[in-house]
Motif scaffolding. Sequence first.
Motif, PDB file in Angstrom:
ATOM      1  N   VAL A  19       7.797   4.201   8.815  1.00 40.99           N
ATOM      2  CA  VAL A  19       7.707   3.168   7.648  1.00 40.99           C
ATOM      3  C   VAL A  19       6.310   3.594   7.165  1.00 40.99           C
ATOM      4  O   VAL A  19       5.045   3.073   7.281  1.00 40.99           O
ATOM      5  N   PRO A  20       6.418   4.636   6.082  1.00 38.76           N
ATOM      6  CA  PRO A  20       5.100   5.389   5.712  1.00 38.76           C
ATOM      7  C   PRO A  20       4.350   4.396   4.826  1.00 38.76           C
ATOM      8  O   PRO A  20       5.180   3.591   4.095  1.00 38.76           O
ATOM      9  N   TYR A  21       3.097   4.038   4.904  1.00 39.01           N
ATOM     10  CA  TYR A  21       2.358   3.266   4.307  1.00 39.01           C
ATOM     11  C   TYR A  21       1.593   3.883   3.047  1.00 39.01           C
ATOM     12  O   TYR A  21       1.409   3.350   2.050  1.00 39.01           O
ATOM     13  N   LYS A  22       1.286   5.087   3.340  1.00 36.58           N
ATOM     14  CA  LYS A  22       0.440   5.668   2.273  1.00 36.58           C
ATOM     15  C   LYS A  22       0.684   5.452   0.833  1.00 36.58           C
ATOM     16  O   LYS A  22      -0.159   5.308   0.079  1.00 36.58           O
ATOM     17  N   HIS A  23       1.974   5.959   0.412  1.00 42.26           N
ATOM     18  CA  HIS A  23       2.098   5.828  -0.721  1.00 42.26           C
ATOM     19  C   HIS A  23       2.368   4.171  -1.404  1.00 42.26           C
ATOM     20  O   HIS A  23       2.013   4.074  -2.514  1.00 42.26           O
ATOM     21  N   LEU A  24       2.651   3.332  -0.480  1.00 38.21           N
ATOM     22  CA  LEU A  24       2.572   1.751  -0.898  1.00 38.21           C
ATOM     23  C   LEU A  24       0.995   1.646  -1.216  1.00 38.21           C
ATOM     24  O   LEU A  24       0.906   0.887  -2.034  1.00 38.21           O
ATOM     25  N   VAL A  25       0.370   2.056  -0.405  1.00 34.44           N
ATOM     26  CA  VAL A  25      -1.089   1.674  -0.483  1.00 34.44           C
ATOM     27  C   VAL A  25      -1.868   2.472  -1.822  1.00 34.44           C
ATOM     28  O   VAL A  25      -2.566   1.524  -2.572  1.00 34.44           O
ATOM     29  N   ASP A  26      -1.353   3.763  -2.001  1.00 38.97           N
ATOM     30  CA  ASP A  26      -1.845   4.286  -3.448  1.00 38.97           C
ATOM     31  C   ASP A  26      -1.102   3.512  -4.393  1.00 38.97           C
ATOM     32  O   ASP A  26      -2.067   3.231  -5.596  1.00 38.97           O
ATOM     33  N   GLU A  27      -0.027   2.919  -4.396  1.00 32.60           N
ATOM     34  CA  GLU A  27       0.646   2.266  -5.475  1.00 32.60           C
ATOM     35  C   GLU A  27      -0.025   0.935  -5.775  1.00 32.60           C
ATOM     36  O   GLU A  27      -0.385   0.506  -7.051  1.00 32.60           O
ATOM     37  N   SER A  28      -0.117   0.259  -4.779  1.00 31.62           N
ATOM     38  CA  SER A  28      -0.919  -0.975  -4.776  1.00 31.62           C
ATOM     39  C   SER A  28      -2.503  -0.707  -5.429  1.00 31.62           C
ATOM     40  O   SER A  28      -2.736  -1.795  -6.202  1.00 31.62           O
ATOM     41  N   LEU A  29      -2.883   0.200  -4.816  1.00 29.97           N
ATOM     42  CA  LEU A  29      -4.459   0.390  -5.729  1.00 29.97           C
ATOM     43  C   LEU A  29      -4.349   0.680  -7.009  1.00 29.97           C
ATOM     44  O   LEU A  29      -5.502   0.453  -7.913  1.00 29.97           O
ATOM     45  N   ARG A  30      -3.091   1.304  -7.494  1.00 30.06           N
ATOM     46  CA  ARG A  30      -3.192   1.631  -8.816  1.00 30.06           C
ATOM     47  C   ARG A  30      -2.862   0.124  -9.749  1.00 30.06           C
ATOM     48  O   ARG A  30      -3.247   0.090 -10.534  1.00 30.06           O
ATOM     49  N   LEU A  31      -1.917  -0.513  -9.087  1.00 35.84           N
ATOM     50  CA  LEU A  31      -1.521  -1.964  -9.788  1.00 35.84           C
ATOM     51  C   LEU A  31      -2.718  -3.008  -9.807  1.00 35.84           C
ATOM     52  O   LEU A  31      -2.869  -3.718 -10.542  1.00 35.84           O
TER      53      LEU A  31
END
Length: 634
Positions: A175-187
């Motif tokens: 369950v990759p986290y990194k792209h979720l993290v990047d997206e959350s930091l953008r939001l």
Amino acid sequence: MAGEIYRAFHERSIRDREGFWAEQAGLIHWQKPFGKVLDFGRPPFAKWFVGGETNLCYNAVDRHLATRADQKALVYISTETGEEKAYTYRELAAEVNRMAAVMQSLGVARGDRVLIYMPMIAEAAFAILACARIGAIHSVVFGGFAAGSLATRIDDARPTLMVTSDAGMRAGKAVPYKHLVDESLRLARFPPGKVLMVNRGIDREMQLVPGRDLDYATLRSRHLDAQVPVAWLESNEPSYILYTSGTTGKPKGVQRDVGGYATALAASMKHIYMGNAGETMFTTSDIGWVVGHSYIIYGPLIAGMTTILYEGTPIRPDAGIWWKIVQDHRATVMFSAPTAIRVLKKQDPAFLKKYDVSSLRHLFLAGEPLDEPTHRWIAEALGIPVIDHYWQTETGWPMLSAVPGVEKTPIKYGSPSFPVFGYDLRLFREADASEAGADEKAVVGVVPPLPPGCLATLWGDDERFVKTYFSTFSTRQVYSSFDWGIRDQDGYFFILGRTDDVINVAGHRLGTREIEEAVQAHPNVAEVAVVGVADPLKGQLPVAFAVVKDVSAVASPEARAAHEKEVMATVDRLLGAIARPGRVHFVTALPKTRSGKLLRRSIQALAEGRDPGDLTTIEDPGALEQIKAALGAR
Ligand code: ATP
Ligand code: MG
């Protein structure tokens, strides 16, 4: 009635509150003794152990180094990656110091927030304890929340640092986290400036953002011999923020203190869980939930136990895995959730006999209603007391439980027994806050002050804290749990579901749990969700989604119709026709959060043709598809 000994113990905890808690506070280390035990000058805010200075990390780790440095403190077991690694208290202390030094090198100071978004790996525990050590406020967000949910929590807590990992693992899948993290930091409007990455080597495509994303292994290697001094905190300084599960609405940032929490956990480890130093505790929750905070990390370590941090499901590689862990580590205390036990109940019962689990003294379950058949099944299979206990993210430790460390009282299946010491817990009539009698359904409430360990306030919002929890009744300031309960003639409590899970059928108010229990009385129903669906005639109508044990009984449309009638007749018989579901749909799984909570709101939304809302913590998306299909098939 609760046994005489426990009754006297509980009674004293309320009558002589300060004396009682001053004694319990002796279970932990105080760097500076407290003055006033309780300051309740501004109700409902309660300050415990005023002026005392202590530290959660010191109590969980450092304090044991003199006597048990070579004892295992943390055993990390992953059936996802096949890893197993044990850390002694000495090794745990070294890792926590390294992590704390890295955090400080990134500018994290006392009072700063650190958002921890991690899978179940040992570094998550190091990060939590490192925050506690330096007086930073951790906010652990369950790994698996989507970017939007993560961003909401970032903006509420405004962390200086985020600690995360490349990926989690679930049922054999990354369950990759990194792209979720990047997206959350953008939001997010208030993203942290730095992101500390613990790279497990699962997501090989992961790209680090230069200047923002930092590799933990590299930084750790620069601080191998770090000795980071403990920050001595006043007992009422915040230790962490933890957002409630969000089952019923916008998550609330529960703020916990330091000294009260440490004391409550130590007292619970002794009196409720009976976990002794040197023994092993196995809690199957996740660090993202309150159970993980209190009984994977802090509680067992404060007690000097070995704690197990488990990444994996209860049925992989097979349904015996948890019992094997109990056997291999001679666990004396185990803590899990009813949902997991229901999963195991569907598997081959032989797995329960395959391993030697004679070390176990008790199995504790919490998080949702434990139905009587499941309670009976697991208690009989294990041959030990299975203790259902009831609590909330807000309280941090149990509110209703058997307390075997004080007195061994008989267990009633389906009941979380009695109010826990420190809680002046009662049942209040909804209409006027008067106290309900035996066998009368009413709201579970606590007369303030709340005992040590409970939420001090909501993060940054004292007003919302008072308004949300203490304003249910106009006549009286009472902490509302928003759960219905009932007390039988013997003084045993039963939880009947949430106060907002009420279906109003032609002016009759029916609890979803009552109807669910009636539906479940049908021999072919394993589990059920009942929701209220808008009805032009009656206001609302109950609609049931039932998981059947034998699917062949509902294989054809005719069989389904006949089965539906049978279930309806069961409800008629037990509750009366007014509670009869308008429809009974048959499915093989129900949509739940990964912590096992039924997503009733989402089911209801679908049944009313609305958007089901944030579904990122859903355990099995297929279950939701089944609900849709069942609704569409009519
Ligand atoms: P939110 O408050 O954000 O809607 P939540 O209430 O699901 O989320 P938690 O604090 O994790 O978040 O769950 C506490 C609730 O879980 C209790 O209020 C109760 O409804 C239920 N619960 C916990 N333990 C038990 C139990 N032993 N028996 C019955 N219900 C339980
Ligand atoms: Mg709640």
